[in-house]
Design an enzyme around this catalytic site. Sequence first.
Site, short mmCIF file in Angstrom:
data_model
loop_
_atom_site.label_atom_id
_atom_site.label_comp_id
_atom_site.label_asym_id
_atom_site.label_seq_id
_atom_site.Cartn_x
_atom_site.Cartn_y
_atom_site.Cartn_z
N ASP A 1 -11.06 3.11 -3.06
CA ASP A 1 -11.09 1.70 -3.10
C ASP A 1 -12.64 1.14 -2.94
O ASP A 1 -13.52 1.94 -3.45
CB ASP A 1 -11.32 1.87 -1.10
CG ASP A 1 -10.27 1.49 -0.91
OD1 ASP A 1 -9.08 1.54 -1.60
OD2 ASP A 1 -9.27 1.42 0.58
N ASP B 1 1.24 -1.11 -0.06
CA ASP B 1 0.05 -0.15 0.13
C ASP B 1 0.81 1.01 -0.54
O ASP B 1 2.28 0.82 0.05
CB ASP B 1 -1.03 -0.54 1.13
CG ASP B 1 -2.09 0.62 0.56
OD1 ASP B 1 -2.47 1.53 0.03
OD2 ASP B 1 -3.14 0.13 1.38
#
Length: 409
Positions: free
Chosen positions: A217, A158
Site C-alpha cells: 500500500d 481485495d
Amino acid sequence: MTQLFQYAFLLLMLSGTESLDNGLALTPPMGWMQWERFWCNTNCTKDPHNCISEKLFKEIADVMASDGYLAAGYRYVAIDDCWMAPERGPDGRLRPDPDRFPNGMKALADYVHSKGLKLGIYADMGNQTCQKFPGSKFDLKLDAQTFADWEVDMLKLDCCHSGSHSDLQEGFQNMTVYLNQTGRPILYACCWPVCAGPKKDYKSFAQHCNMWRNYRDVRDSWENVYGTIDFYGNNTGHFQEIAGPGAWNDPDELVLGDFGLSYDQERAQFGMWCMMASPLFMSVDLRNIRPRSKDLLLNKNLLIIHSDELGVQAYRVFKGNGLDVWLRPLRSKYFRAGSYAVAVVNYIDHSGPVQFSSSLQDLGMHITAGYKVTEAFEGKDMGKLLPEDLLMFKVNPTGIFIVTVVPVS
Ligand SMILES: *[C@@H]1O[C@H](CO)[C@@H](O)[C@H](O)[C@H]1NC(C)=O
Ligand SMILES: *[C@@H]1O[C@H](CO)[C@@H](O)[C@H](O)[C@H]1NC(C)=O
Ligand SMILES: *[C@@H]1O[C@H](CO)[C@@H](O)[C@H](O)[C@H]1NC(C)=O
Ligand SMILES: *[C@@H]1O[C@H](CO)[C@@H](O)[C@H](O)[C@H]1NC(C)=O
Ligand SMILES: *[C@@H]1O[C@H](CO)[C@@H](O)[C@H](O)[C@H]1NC(C)=O
C-alpha cells in the site's frame, strides 16, 4: 556520467499479452480513491466531515466535476473498504451501512452519474474484508450482480483472508466471468498479485483484470513512494511487457496534496506515475487542497504522457550516483514515432541538485536530423539536440526532471 549509459538498450517488445476484453481502461484509468487519505473512518458522530459516508463521496464528486478534475480525465469516484453494514442482508446481499449511506448505493451511483462521473466500489475475495466487513468468497456471483444492479462502474477486489492460493486464483478468475455475465461494463481492479505468493503469473492477471496491485500500500511519505518507484525499477515481474491498453500495473494511489511529501517529492510521484502509465487515483481531500498540488494533478503536459496511446510503461535504464533514469516511448497526435519521455529521479536527500548529463545516442536515440527537447512540467523549450549532443539539467534532491524528446520533421 556518459559512459555509464553504455550498455545494451532494451529492444522494446510491445505487449503481446491478451488483456481482459471489456472495452475499458484503454488508457490507464483515472479517478479518486478513499483509502490512503480517509482510511476506515466510520465514526460520523465524531468526524462527520471525513467519515466514510455518502456525504463524503458526494462532496468529492461535486469538486471533481466543478474544479477541472473530470475535464482533465479523472472519472472514477472509488469507494474502498468500510462502506458495508456489518452483516449481509436477509436476502444474502451486501448492503451499505444504513446510517452512513441512508439513501443506498443505487442513489449514490445516480448522483455520481448525474455529475458525469463513474462510481467504484470495493469487495474482498476472502471470507472477510481487510477491515473485517463481510467477504465475497462464497458469494462472488451474487455480489457481481448486486454491484451491477446498483449501476456501479468499477470494482476493486481485495484479497485479505482469502485462504489458499488455488482459491485465490479461482476466485479472481471467476469474478471476471461473473462481472461479464452481468452485461454491465465494470472496470475490474484486482489485488490478486499481492496475495499470490512468490510465483506470480502476470499474464493471467492481465487476462482477467483491467488493473492489478503489484506491491505494498502507498503511504504518505517519500520513503514509501520512492520504494514503490524502485520496486518497478527493479522490474522483478517484467512489468512493462505485461501492461498495455486494457491492462495496467497499479502502484496504488497518488498521495500528493496530502501531508508527507515536499513539493519536489509531489512532482516526483506524479511524474513517475505518469511515466509508468499507472492508474491515477488521487487520495487527497479535494475539498481543501493546496493550489500547487492541484496544478500538478491537472498538468496537461504530464497527462498526455500518462495517457499516451502506445500505452508502454516506462522502464528504468540506469540507477546509480543518486540518479534513476527512466525512458518511455511515446506515440500519439502529440508525439511522432520515435519520441520518448525521459525522467531522471534524484533519490538522494542531501547535498543539493545533481547534474545529469548524457548524449541522446547513449539513451538510444539515433535519428540524425535531431530532436526537439522540451521540459515536461512547464513546457519549456530546451532547444534542438543532435544524437551526439549532451542533454543536461539539474535534479533537486528527492525530485524529478522530465523531458520529452521528439524527432524534428
Ligand atoms: C464479455 O466478454 C465478451 C467476450 O470476451 C466481450 O465481447 C464483452 O464485451 C464482455 N462484456 C462485458 C459487459 O464485459
Ligand atoms: C464515536 O466517537 C464518539 C466521540 O468521540 C464516541 O463517544 C463514540 O463512542 C464513538 N462511536 C463509536 C461507534 O465508536
Ligand atoms: C475465514 O478464513 C480464515 C483464514 O483465511 C479461516 O481461518 C476461517 O476459518 C475462515 N472462516 C470461514 C467462516 O470460512
Ligand atoms: C469458481 O467457479 C467454479 C465453477 O463454477 C466453482 O466450482 C468454484 O467453486 C468457484 N470458486 C470460487 C472460489 O468462487
Ligand atoms: C531493488 O533492488 C535493489 C538491489 O537489488 C535492492 O537493494 C532494493 O531493496 C530493491 N528495491 C525494492 C523496492 O525492492
